[in-house]
Design an enzyme around this catalytic site. Structure first.
Site, PDB file in Angstrom:
ATOM      1  CG  HIS A 182      -2.061  -0.784   1.304  1.00 24.12           C
ATOM      2  ND1 HIS A 182      -2.446  -1.494   2.430  1.00 24.12           N
ATOM      3  CD2 HIS A 182      -3.002  -1.023   0.362  1.00 24.12           C
ATOM      4  CE1 HIS A 182      -3.572  -2.141   2.166  1.00 24.12           C
ATOM      5  NE2 HIS A 182      -3.926  -1.872   0.922  1.00 24.12           N
ATOM      6  CB  CYS A 276      -2.478   0.388   8.639  1.00 24.34           C
ATOM      7  SG  CYS A 276      -1.048   0.255   7.610  1.00 24.34           S
TER       8      CYS A 276
HETATM    9  N1  ARG Z   1      -3.589  -7.304   6.634  1.00 20.45           N
HETATM   10  C1  ARG Z   1      -4.034  -6.102   6.025  1.00 20.45           C
HETATM   11  C2  ARG Z   1      -4.015  -6.240   4.508  1.00 20.45           C
HETATM   12  O1  ARG Z   1      -3.162  -6.925   3.995  1.00 20.45           O
HETATM   13  C3  ARG Z   1      -3.177  -4.957   6.456  1.00 20.45           C
HETATM   14  C4  ARG Z   1      -3.637  -3.631   5.947  1.00 20.45           C
HETATM   15  C5  ARG Z   1      -2.718  -2.500   6.279  1.00 20.45           C
HETATM   16  N2  ARG Z   1      -3.293  -1.265   5.903  1.00 20.45           N
HETATM   17  C6  ARG Z   1      -2.651  -0.245   5.305  1.00 20.45           C
HETATM   18  N3  ARG Z   1      -3.306   0.861   5.129  1.00 20.45           N
HETATM   19  N4  ARG Z   1      -1.428  -0.360   4.849  1.00 20.45           N
HETATM   20  O2  ARG Z   1      -4.832  -5.717   3.804  1.00 20.45           O
END
Ligand code: ARG
Length: 300
Positions: A182, A276
């Site tokens: 992300h 996150c």
């Molecule tokens: N386990 C989640 C996923 O893989 C973690 C999300 C983390 N969120 C972020 N905004 N980076 O989607």
């Protein structure tokens, strides 16, 4: 029938920082590593539930201490990643562009996000049809521009459509390292024209574009990027990260920011950290629109 809460629009002088920073979080009652959708996650390395709760509460307290107001999304059994509220939507003024997750495991979060955001008074818009979009996790304003990560979770075509929808400039940036899946794991706007980033998470073109469009870029080391140094929550001059980001904190201090650390290792196991776990509802500090629009308050 409308169940929206009353939204009061209060015009305020442009020069003033707007309302109290307002952040959405979701308690980790049902958090755990139940599936593997990024390289950080392993079902064999479970989160310690009480410790996760402790770390989440410490983050929440710290955010309150630095002046934020926290609203809560109700946790739901069977939705272990609902804690990562950054992925709920992209906020733009009183509009929320809802996420449509790449992975079916997280698509089940969408109705919860939609219900909460519309009850809070946002005009909720779906992600562009036929595209994946993971909210503020993959789309961050720095000044007037929306920097948007694509390929691993969100789609570039969707980003272009979001730019048209919100009438803003969008710069889609390809994410090339699966550990930084992300954009909020490798890029963090601090103010208009100023951001943190981890260059190797972007391709050469992306690195060049960032260098051209953001006046001041603070580079994060590989070691600290893996401690989620870029996954920072910015509230005014305060910058909150996971522990283990000493080099970045020293740099931030020398530039007049107030860095804070709080342990978030239980969430790193799922590929997430401070940023996150939060969704800024009143607009990020670095988002130019926040200072151009009348303050928007949600009444309880
Ligand atoms: N386990 C989640 C996923 O893989 C973690 C999300 C983390 N969120 C972020 N905004 N980076 O989607």
């Amino acid at each position: 029938m409308s169940f929206r809460k009353k939204v009061v629009i209060e015009p305020i002088p442009k020069s003033m920082t707007t309302s109290t920073p307002h952040i959405l979080m979701c308690p980790p009652d049902f958090y755990g590593i139940e599936y593997e959708i990024n390289p950080w996650m392993s079902r064999h390395r479970q989160a310690d539930q009480p410790l996760a709760m402790e770390q989440w509460n410490a983050l929440r307290r710290l955010l309150i201490d630095i002046g934020a107001e926290i609203s809560l999304l109700e946790p739901v059994q069977g939705l272990p990643d609902l804690v990562f509220t950054a992925n709920a939507a992209l906020i733009f003024q009183n509009r929320a562009v809802l996420s449509h997750f790449r992975h079916p495991q997280r698509q089940r979060e969408q109705p919860r996000n939609e219900t909460w955001l519309s009850a809070a008074g946002f005009t909720v818009e779906p992600a562009p049809e036929g595209t994946c979009f993971e909210g503020a996790g993959d789309a961050l304003f720095c000044g007037d521009t929306l920097f948007a990560g694509y390929r691993i979770r969100s789609d570039a075509t969707g980003h272009q459509k979001i730019g048209e929808l919100l009438d803003c400039r969008v710069i889609p940036l390809e994410l090339v390292d699966p550990f930084f899946y992300h954009i909020d794991t490798c890029f963090c706007p601090l103010a208009a024209g100023k951001a943190l980033y981890f260059p190797p998470a972007f391709d050469e073109y992306g690195q060049r574009v960032l260098a051209e469009l953001v006046d001041e870029l603070i580079e994060v080391s590989a070691e600290e990027a893996r401690r989620f140094a870029c996954n920072a929550v910015v509230v005014g001059n305060a910058v909150v990260t996971n522990t283990g980001c000493a080099e970045l904190h020293a740099q931030l201090k020398s530039q007049g920011f107030h860095p804070h650390e709080t342990p978030l290792d239980e969430f790193v196991k799922a590929g997430g950290s401070a940023k996150c776990l939060t969704l800024r509802l009143d607009g990020e500090e670095a988002a130019a629109w926040k200072y151009q629009e009348p303050a928007r308050r949600i009444q309880p």
